[in-house]
Design a protein around this motif. Structure first.
Motif, short mmCIF file in Angstrom:
data_model
loop_
_atom_site.label_atom_id
_atom_site.label_comp_id
_atom_site.label_asym_id
_atom_site.label_seq_id
_atom_site.Cartn_x
_atom_site.Cartn_y
_atom_site.Cartn_z
N THR A 12 0.72 -0.56 -0.16
CA THR A 12 -0.10 0.30 0.02
C THR A 12 0.79 0.94 0.17
O THR A 12 1.80 1.23 0.56
CB THR A 12 -0.97 0.30 1.42
OG1 THR A 12 -2.41 0.96 1.17
CG2 THR A 12 -0.51 0.42 2.52
N HIS A 13 0.57 2.19 0.12
CA HIS A 13 0.83 3.80 0.18
C HIS A 13 -0.01 4.51 0.75
O HIS A 13 -0.95 4.89 0.79
CB HIS A 13 1.21 4.32 -1.43
CG HIS A 13 2.39 3.74 -1.82
ND1 HIS A 13 2.06 1.95 -3.09
CD2 HIS A 13 3.43 4.06 -3.43
CE1 HIS A 13 2.88 2.16 -4.04
NE2 HIS A 13 4.51 2.78 -3.20
N ALA A 20 2.23 5.90 7.68
CA ALA A 20 2.86 4.59 7.93
C ALA A 20 3.56 4.29 9.22
O ALA A 20 3.19 3.45 9.43
CB ALA A 20 4.54 5.44 6.87
N SER A 39 9.31 2.72 3.32
CA SER A 39 9.74 2.94 2.34
C SER A 39 10.42 4.63 2.53
O SER A 39 9.87 5.42 3.16
CB SER A 39 9.73 2.91 1.11
OG SER A 39 8.71 3.83 0.82
N SER A 44 4.46 8.87 -7.07
CA SER A 44 3.63 7.88 -8.09
C SER A 44 2.96 8.98 -8.48
O SER A 44 2.42 10.22 -8.54
CB SER A 44 2.07 7.96 -6.83
OG SER A 44 3.02 6.71 -5.70
N GLU A 56 3.23 12.68 -3.61
CA GLU A 56 4.33 11.95 -3.32
C GLU A 56 4.13 11.18 -2.14
O GLU A 56 3.07 11.07 -0.90
CB GLU A 56 5.77 13.22 -2.83
CG GLU A 56 7.05 12.24 -1.54
CD GLU A 56 8.11 13.63 -1.50
OE1 GLU A 56 7.78 14.07 -0.48
OE2 GLU A 56 8.71 14.02 -2.13
N GLU A 57 4.71 9.39 -2.17
CA GLU A 57 3.65 8.40 -1.06
C GLU A 57 5.12 8.04 -0.94
O GLU A 57 6.42 8.48 -1.01
CB GLU A 57 3.20 8.17 -1.29
CG GLU A 57 1.71 8.65 -2.27
CD GLU A 57 0.93 8.01 -3.07
OE1 GLU A 57 -0.17 7.96 -2.65
OE2 GLU A 57 1.51 6.96 -3.87
N ILE A 58 4.56 7.22 0.09
CA ILE A 58 5.55 6.30 1.05
C ILE A 58 5.13 5.06 0.91
O ILE A 58 3.52 5.01 1.49
CB ILE A 58 5.38 6.78 3.06
CG1 ILE A 58 5.60 7.78 3.01
CG2 ILE A 58 6.50 6.22 3.51
CD1 ILE A 58 7.53 8.72 2.44
N ALA A 59 5.89 4.50 0.77
CA ALA A 59 5.94 2.72 0.59
C ALA A 59 5.35 1.89 1.55
O ALA A 59 6.80 1.97 2.13
CB ALA A 59 6.17 2.20 -0.81
N HIS A 80 -6.61 3.63 6.56
CA HIS A 80 -6.07 4.01 5.35
C HIS A 80 -6.67 5.55 5.70
O HIS A 80 -8.53 5.37 4.78
CB HIS A 80 -6.14 3.13 4.39
CG HIS A 80 -5.13 3.38 3.40
ND1 HIS A 80 -5.09 4.65 2.55
CD2 HIS A 80 -4.34 2.63 3.14
CE1 HIS A 80 -3.64 4.55 1.43
NE2 HIS A 80 -3.50 3.59 2.02
N GLU A 86 -4.54 1.83 -2.26
CA GLU A 86 -4.34 -0.42 -3.05
C GLU A 86 -3.79 -0.74 -1.75
O GLU A 86 -3.26 -0.48 -0.54
CB GLU A 86 -2.70 0.77 -3.89
CG GLU A 86 -1.85 -0.25 -4.09
CD GLU A 86 -0.38 -0.01 -4.01
OE1 GLU A 86 0.14 -0.94 -4.65
OE2 GLU A 86 -0.20 0.97 -3.79
#
Length: 111
Positions: A12-13, A20, A39, A44, A56-59, A80, A86
């Motif tokens: 997920t992101h 996160a 991460s 994205s 900008e996202e964190i995986a 979420h 996702e």
């Protein structure tokens, strides 16, 4: 089933590191995941409601089991912040047996 057949990695992101870390801590505390990797920021690019978006996202890579996937995904959905997150699970086809057994044990799914 062997631990190899039982392990799933959920991807997920999320929008930021605080989100996160909150999700990771919750899933680990609830024993819905054995480990969550957070991460560095990624970029994205996607289509959403007819528009091309960039964020900008964190995986997150979440290690769980086949048996625990539904509960993990449901809790992840609750935590979420996105309208349509996702949440994708990939079965592990190979891995260090001791590590796979550890994931199963940490999520309470050890046979």
């Amino acid at each position: 089933m062997t631990p190899k057949e039982e392990i799933i990695i959920v991807f997920t992101h999320v929008p930021n590191k605080a989100c996160a870390e909150h999700i990771a801590q919750t899933l680990i505390t609830d024993k819905l995941a054995a480990c969550v990797n957070i991460s560095s920021p990624v970029t994205s690019i996607y289509r959403w409601q007819g528009q091309i978006e960039q964020a900008e996202e964190i995986a997150l890579s979440i290690k769980t089991t086949r048996q625990g996937y539904a509960a993990c995904a449901a809790r992840l959905r609750m935590l979420h912040p996105y309208e349509l997150p996702e949440i994708v699970g990939i079965h592990v086809s190979e891995g260090l047996p001791e590590y796979l057994a550890w994931v199963a044990a940490e999520t309470g799914m050890q046979e």
